[in-house]
Write an enzyme that holds these catalytic residues in place. Structure first.
Site, PDB file in Angstrom:
ATOM      1  N   LYS A  73       2.012   2.029  -0.207  1.00 60.50           N
ATOM      2  CA  LYS A  73       1.347   3.433  -0.360  1.00 60.50           C
ATOM      3  C   LYS A  73       2.173   4.646  -0.803  1.00 60.50           C
ATOM      4  O   LYS A  73       3.281   4.757   0.174  1.00 60.50           O
ATOM      5  CB  LYS A  73       0.675   3.663   0.946  1.00 60.50           C
ATOM      6  CG  LYS A  73      -0.694   2.622   0.975  1.00 60.50           C
ATOM      7  CD  LYS A  73      -1.377   3.040   2.290  1.00 60.50           C
ATOM      8  CE  LYS A  73      -2.507   2.073   2.435  1.00 60.50           C
ATOM      9  NZ  LYS A  73      -3.207   2.178   3.514  1.00 60.50           N
TER      10      LYS A  73
ATOM     11  N   GLY B 118      11.497  -1.604   7.888  1.00 58.02           N
ATOM     12  CA  GLY B 118      10.330  -2.406   7.918  1.00 58.02           C
ATOM     13  C   GLY B 118      10.555  -3.904   7.017  1.00 58.02           C
ATOM     14  O   GLY B 118      11.294  -4.514   7.319  1.00 58.02           O
TER      15      GLY B 118
END
Ligand code: 3PG
Ligand code: MG
Length: 409
Positions: free
Chosen positions: A197, A354
């Site tokens: 995103k 991440g």
């Protein structure tokens, strides 16, 4: 880099040293699946133990609300002991009489691990009483948990105001690596950013276009940029409400002299499930009923050619849906190219955040990068240019703890 207070010259002998570590390790069916965060603690622990500190480790694990056995650090204590090859005592609470007695029983050079900080709500609330109870357990505070530096919690921000605060060796290494990447990097500097995103990486992108010469975009977020340029992307994942934002980032990049690179071809399939028929198409020929799930070989070649002229590469996020083969190929190919450039000595490469670490390990190149950060969210926030609550207190101020320094002239 603004200088940080490190363990250099710090006299810890016989002192109770509170060390904030990040034992928030990935665990699957009771087994630790990646020990990187423990491995990176070893230099600090060995140094403190050799210098005869009384070592009190504090950490969170998971996101518990109150006590629950599943998130107890008791289950990790043996693994920590094994990893360091040293006995590690455990106390069933991180503050109060249980913790105080365990700390009092420590001898010089010994290690104690306290129970999960997040079993107390004062931790995440940065409650002053909870911070004081923690600070009460030590005479010196050492933060070796860069991966928690974005959390203004009691064990990170609160305690650092109450005790003389220093960076552990792991924290020091992270900050040095990050400084190499975006502080004063050798230019040209490239950022490779992937992930799904634009909306979650908006601050990151705006900060990066200001700082880097080349911004390579992959993953779902590249689809949003492609759509904003009027490219038909079929049924690909994209954020159609972010097209204007993507255009604004492109305008900002142009004004800053930053080149944004988008995929020139894509690997497409009808659905995102394993075993689908896949096809590689030029990016302007994505069929209306297909979705882009990875960058294609022409994109890989174009990216690699550009990266060859760079001196610094910072990487966050995969280029495609890398968890599901064959959509890992783009990420793997670019990662291997970066690894080769690093081995040749032509670039400094820093990865983190991440999914990135998982993607780089899956590509088998983690050991070949100059530095891989242990951090997820903290790496991102640092790349966004934010001041981190876990780093700010470690910035060297005029000497605050003169009596603790041994070999300072
Ligand atoms: C992490 O794993 O990113 C750190 O340990 C911080 O954990 P948190 O996101 O639960 O605060
Ligand atoms: Mg996190």
């Amino acid at each position: 880099m603004s200088s940080i207070r490190t363990l250099d010259g710090l006299n810890v002998a016989g002192k109770r040293v509170l060390v904030r570590v990040d034992l928030n390790l990935p665990v699957h069916e009771g087994q630790i699946t990646d020990t990187m965060r423990i491995d990176r603690l070893a230099p600090t622990i060995y140094e403190l133990s050799a210098k005869k500190a009384r070592i009190v480790l504090i950490s969170h694990f998971g996101r518990p609300k109150g006590f629950n056995a599943k998130d107890s650090l008791a289950t990790l204590a043996p693994a920590v002991a094994r990893q360091f090859g040293m006995p590690v005592a455990f106390a069933t609470d991180c503050v109060g009489p249980v913790a105080e007695e365990a700390v009092a029983a420590l001898k010089d050079g010994e290690i104690l691990l306290l129970e999960n900080l997040r079993f107390h709500k004062g931790e995440e609330e940065n409650d002053p009483d909870f911070a004081a109870a923690l600070a009460n357990l030590g005479e010196i505070y050492i933060d070796d948990a860069f991966s928690c530096a974005h959390r203004a919690h009691a064990s990170i921000a609160g305690v650092a105001e109450l005790l003389p605060a220093y960076a552990g060796r792991g924290m020091e290494a992270e900050l040095k690596a990050l400084h190499l990447a975006l502080g004063h990097p050798d230019r040209p500097v490239a950022a490779i950013v992937g992930g799904s995103k634009v909306s979650t990486k908006l601050d990151l992108l705006s900060n990066l276009v200001d700082k880097v010469d080349l911004l390579v975009l992959g993953g779902g977020m590249a689809n949003t940029f492609l759509a904003s340029r009027g490219v038909r992307i079929g049924v690909s994942l994209a954020e159609m409400h972010m097209l204007e934002t993507a255009r604004a980032i492109e305008t900002q990049a142009a004004a800053c002299g930053c080149t944004i690179m988008l995929p020139v071809d894509g690997v497409v399939a009808e659905k995102f499930t394993p075993g689908q028929a896949v096809q590689t198409v030029p990016i302007d020929q994505v069929p209306d009923d297909r979705m882009i799930l990875d960058i294609g070989p022409a994109s890989v070649a174009a990216i690699c050619a550009k990266l060859k002229s760079c001196k610094t590469i910072v990487w966050n996020g995969p280029m495609g849906a890398f968890e599901t083969p064959p959509f890992d190929r783009g990420t793997v190919a670019v990662a291997q190219a970066v690894a080769r450039l690093t081995e040749d000595g032509s670039v400094v490469s820093i990865g983190g955040g991440g999914d990135t670490v998982a993607a780089l390990s899956a590509a088998g190149v983690s050991a070949d990068f100059t530095y891989i950060s242990t951090a997820g969210g903290a790496f991102l926030e640092w790349m966004e240019g934010k001041e981190l609550p876990g780093v700010a207190p470690l910035i060297a101020a005029p000497q605050v703890a003169g009596e603790l320094m041994s070999n300072c002239a």
